[in-house]
Motif scaffolding. Structure first.
Motif, PDB file in Angstrom:
ATOM      1  N   ALA A 245      60.414  49.842  47.732  1.00 56.20           N
ATOM      2  CA  ALA A 245      60.202  50.852  48.766  1.00 56.20           C
ATOM      3  C   ALA A 245      60.454  50.287  50.153  1.00 56.20           C
ATOM      4  N   VAL A 246      59.984  49.083  50.409  1.00 58.59           N
ATOM      5  CA  VAL A 246      60.184  48.461  51.715  1.00 58.59           C
ATOM      6  C   VAL A 246      61.656  48.145  51.924  1.00 58.59           C
ATOM      7  N   ARG A 247      62.305  47.622  50.882  1.00 65.81           N
ATOM      8  CA  ARG A 247      63.706  47.241  51.001  1.00 65.81           C
ATOM      9  C   ARG A 247      64.598  48.452  51.263  1.00 65.81           C
ATOM     10  N   GLU A 248      64.312  49.548  50.579  1.00 63.91           N
ATOM     11  CA  GLU A 248      65.166  50.720  50.704  1.00 63.91           C
ATOM     12  C   GLU A 248      64.622  51.727  51.708  1.00 63.91           C
ATOM     13  N   ALA A 249      63.432  51.438  52.242  1.00 62.56           N
ATOM     14  CA  ALA A 249      62.794  52.326  53.236  1.00 62.56           C
ATOM     15  C   ALA A 249      62.726  53.756  52.724  1.00 62.56           C
ATOM     16  N   ARG A 250      62.403  53.902  51.442  1.00 65.10           N
ATOM     17  CA  ARG A 250      62.360  55.243  50.858  1.00 65.10           C
ATOM     18  C   ARG A 250      60.963  55.836  50.871  1.00 65.10           C
ATOM     19  N   SER A 251      59.968  55.014  51.042  1.00 64.57           N
ATOM     20  CA  SER A 251      58.615  55.535  51.058  1.00 64.57           C
ATOM     21  C   SER A 251      57.704  54.558  51.760  1.00 64.57           C
ATOM     22  N   VAL A 252      56.484  54.995  52.033  1.00 65.50           N
ATOM     23  CA  VAL A 252      55.485  54.129  52.641  1.00 65.50           C
ATOM     24  C   VAL A 252      54.658  53.512  51.528  1.00 65.50           C
ATOM     25  N   PRO A 253      54.472  52.195  51.513  1.00 66.94           N
ATOM     26  CA  PRO A 253      53.667  51.576  50.468  1.00 66.94           C
ATOM     27  C   PRO A 253      52.295  52.218  50.350  1.00 66.94           C
ATOM     28  N   PHE A 254      51.833  52.376  49.123  1.00 67.01           N
ATOM     29  CA  PHE A 254      50.570  53.058  48.870  1.00 67.01           C
ATOM     30  C   PHE A 254      49.426  52.466  49.668  1.00 67.01           C
ATOM     31  N   SER A 255      49.396  51.166  49.803  1.00 66.43           N
ATOM     32  CA  SER A 255      48.283  50.503  50.470  1.00 66.43           C
ATOM     33  C   SER A 255      48.190  50.859  51.941  1.00 66.43           C
TER      34      SER A 255
END
Length: 217
Positions: free
Chosen positions: A94-104
């Motif tokens: 998710a961080v690499r592709e910036a597709r979502s915000v990490p759940f934490s």
């Protein structure tokens, strides 16, 4: 036997199952894949925006599970350990592709002011018995069983869960659909027991509200 029952049985016999997996028992691996896939996909979906990407995360996680079996020490259940692998891979993806915000990093207070039950369901300050129910929630025990388990009702529940905010969706899916315990959810997602409880409560309240409108119609 339901998927949740199967997962509970598998998780409860970790030592024997891990031994079979380490010995290369293909049937053991098939059993784990079949049992753990729903919960793995649910975790992956919490960090990704599409089913396809989530499925890629799960497949990558299986490789990590196979390679890391010898490092499994049994400090948590096998399922929790597997879900942690999924979450770690999904966060990185998710961080690499910036597709979502990490759940934490989800802001659990973002909808803190949102009531679990619509305010209009309660009597106002100028009414007799302020704060009490205007109309009590439907007692679903009085409804025909056929209506409760109808395809239409089950589909409505499925859609209601899909429309939840991601943090609520992943928690209710793991708890109420897959059958994970509160401890497993907290360990897998890295959230506190209180946050897990709040997210589950909000999710259940929203789904119940949708279902109540449907059943009262």
């Amino acid at each position: 036997m339901t998927g949740a029952d199967t997962e509970a049985r598998v998780a409860g016999d970790d030592s024997a199952l891990v031994a079979r997996l380490r010995d290369g028992d293909e049937r053991a691996f098939e059993e784990v894949v079949r049992s753990f896939y729903p919960s793995m996909l649910a975790v992956a979906r919490g960090y990704t925006r599409t089913h396809a990407v989530a499925d890629e995360v799960v497949q990558e996680a299986w490789v990590g599970v196979i390679k890391g079996l010898n490092r499994f020490e049994g400090r948590s259940s096998l399922r929790t350990w597997v879900l942690q692998i999924v979450a770690n891979i999904a966060r990185t993806r998710a961080v690499r592709e910036a597709r979502s915000v990490p759940f934490s990093t989800f802001d659990l207070d973002a909808d803190q002011g949102e009531p679990a039950v619509e305010p209009e369901r309660f009597r106002g300050p100028d009414d007799p018995y302020p704060g009490h129910w205007r109309s009590y929630p439907t007692d679903w025990r009085t409804l025909p069983e056929q209506r409760l388990v109808s395809t239409e009702t089950l589909e409505l529940v499925k859609h209601a869960i899909e429309e939840l905010p991601e943090s609520q969706k992943i928690v209710i899916t793991l708890r109420d659909v897959v059958g994970c315990s509160a401890v497993e959810v907290c360990d897998a997602l890295g959230v506190t027991a209180e946050n897990q409880r709040v997210l589950l409560h909000r999710a259940r309240a929203r789904v119940r509200a949708r279902l109540e409108r449907h059943l009262d119609a």
